[in-house]
Design an enzyme around this catalytic site. Structure first.
Site, PDB file in Angstrom:
ATOM      1  CD  GLN A  34      -3.029  -0.563  -0.161  1.00  0.00           C
ATOM      2  OE1 GLN A  34      -3.149   0.605  -0.517  1.00  0.00           O
ATOM      3  NE2 GLN A  34      -3.664  -1.548  -0.784  1.00  0.00           N
ATOM      4  CB  SER A  35       4.205   1.971  -1.420  1.00  0.00           C
ATOM      5  OG  SER A  35       4.964   3.127  -1.749  1.00  0.00           O
ATOM      6  CG  ASN A  36       0.414   6.563   0.580  1.00  0.00           C
ATOM      7  OD1 ASN A  36      -0.713   6.277   0.210  1.00  0.00           O
ATOM      8  ND2 ASN A  36       0.797   6.472   1.850  1.00  0.00           N
TER       9      ASN A  36
END
Ligand SMILES: *Cc1c(COP(=O)(O)O)cnc(C)c1O
Length: 338
Positions: free
Chosen positions: A77-79
């Site tokens: 879930q890396s922005n």
């Protein structure tokens, strides 16, 4: 206007600047302080976030070097990876994301991973232990194939990425008068905090900049922030200014459950921001950062102070399968009374 007293550096027009600064009177009243927020969740690129400002500089360098592919790494879930994928799409570059964790189907993972797929990014799954090695290997393989990869470090945090946040501090100080006494933000790979600290030195900002650590022990993160701040200052031609790790303020109390572990502290922060201000913070970074601010206020560390929360984005994670149901369940019972 406090313009940064250094020569401008090439960057792409990725971000919609300046981002707004807003007052948060109801949340501030509940915490006994004067509260403001810098809306870097509204940087304008694919749901926004702090990586937009860094990528504006990093992608300009990639294009200048003739790159055809950008390669970076992060969690599922890396922005940072989502924003890299979006920026690459906008500038006609291929994006390869090396993600640590169990392989997930973007069709039902939700949040950032779904968006990565929409931007056409290629995902390589790996483990946390092998991630750095896999990232280097990916770049080497691309070179061997005659491609022109540009490696973006974890979180976009190097001298160039951090520099963007020295510029961002100048932007803030032009927007808010009097200046905030304390700036609080979620801090992880350290580039954002480092840039703010470097900017503070260049601009004569004397307030306290507190990083709420998302994952690292305080001493480790403070050392990294100081090193990055010095790299950024050197990049801006100011090797004469030195930042020591002891100059860096980091609170690591909320990092202890581990990266991305959603606890009642983040749930309470999400509920308070949402119900008192109609403001969204995320379960991994800004929820933890705001939980840190709430904790400092409750421990009497910010009495009546003029405090600015630097919102660094991350809101797509609210819609990740890994968090969505738990966020709703845990915030339901945590409605603030004011
Ligand atoms: C990456 C990120 C941070 C941390 O920024 P660093 O420069 O890596 O310390 C904070 N908040 C959000 C939402 C992020 O995506």
């Amino acid at each position: 206007m406090p313009v940064l007293p250094i020569r401008p550096w090439p960057h792409l027009p990725l971000a919609a600047l300046p981002t707004p600064v807003q007052s948060l009177p109801r949340l501030g009243k509940a915490l006994g302080l004067e509260l403001w927020v810098k809306r870097d969740d509204l940087t304008g690129l694919a749901f926004g976030g702090n990586k937009t400002r860094k990528l504006a500089y990093l992608l300009a360098e990639a294009l200048q070097q003739g790159a055809d592919t950008v390669v970076t790494a992060g969690a599922a879930q890396s922005n940072h990876c989502r924003q890299t994928a979006a920026a690459a799409a906008q500038w006609g570059l291929h994006a390869i994301l090396v993600l640590a964790g169990e392989p997930q189907d973007p069709a039902d993972a939700g949040g950032n991973l779904t968006l990565d797929a929409l931007f056409g990014a290629e995902v390589i799954w790996t483990t946390w232990a092998e991630r750095d090695q896999r990232l280097r290997q990916t770049v080497e393989d691309l070179r061997a194939q005659g491609r022109r990869p540009y490696l973006i470090p974890y979180g976009g945090s190097n001298a160039l990425g951090a520099r963007a946040y020295a510029e961002a501090l100048a932007e803030l100080l032009d927007q808010l008068s009097p200046w905030p006494e304390v700036i609080i933000l979620a801090s992880s790979s350290g580039g954002t905090q480092a840039g703010l600290v470097a900017g503070a030195r260049l601009l004569g900002y004397q307030g306290t900049i507190i990083g709420i650590s998302v994952d690292q022990p305080a001493d480790v993160l403070a050392a990294r922030v100081a090193a990055l701040a010095n790299d950024a200052l050197a990049h801006m031609g100011r090797e004469d200014i030195h930042v020591a790790a002891t100059d860096i303020h980091v609170e690591d109390q909320y990092a202890q459950p581990g990266y991305g572990v959603f606890t009642q502290a983040e749930a309470e922060a999400i509920a308070m921001a949402a119900r008192l201000e109609g403001l969204l913070v995320d379960p991994v970074y800004t929820g933890r950062g705001l939980a840190g601010l709430i904790g400092l206020a409750r421990r009497g560390r910010l009495p009546g102070r003029r405090v600015l929360f630097w919102h660094t984005g991350g809101t797509p994670a609210l819609f990740a399968r890994a968090y969505q149901a738990d966020v709703v369940r845990r915030t339901r019972d945590d409605a603030p009374s004011t």
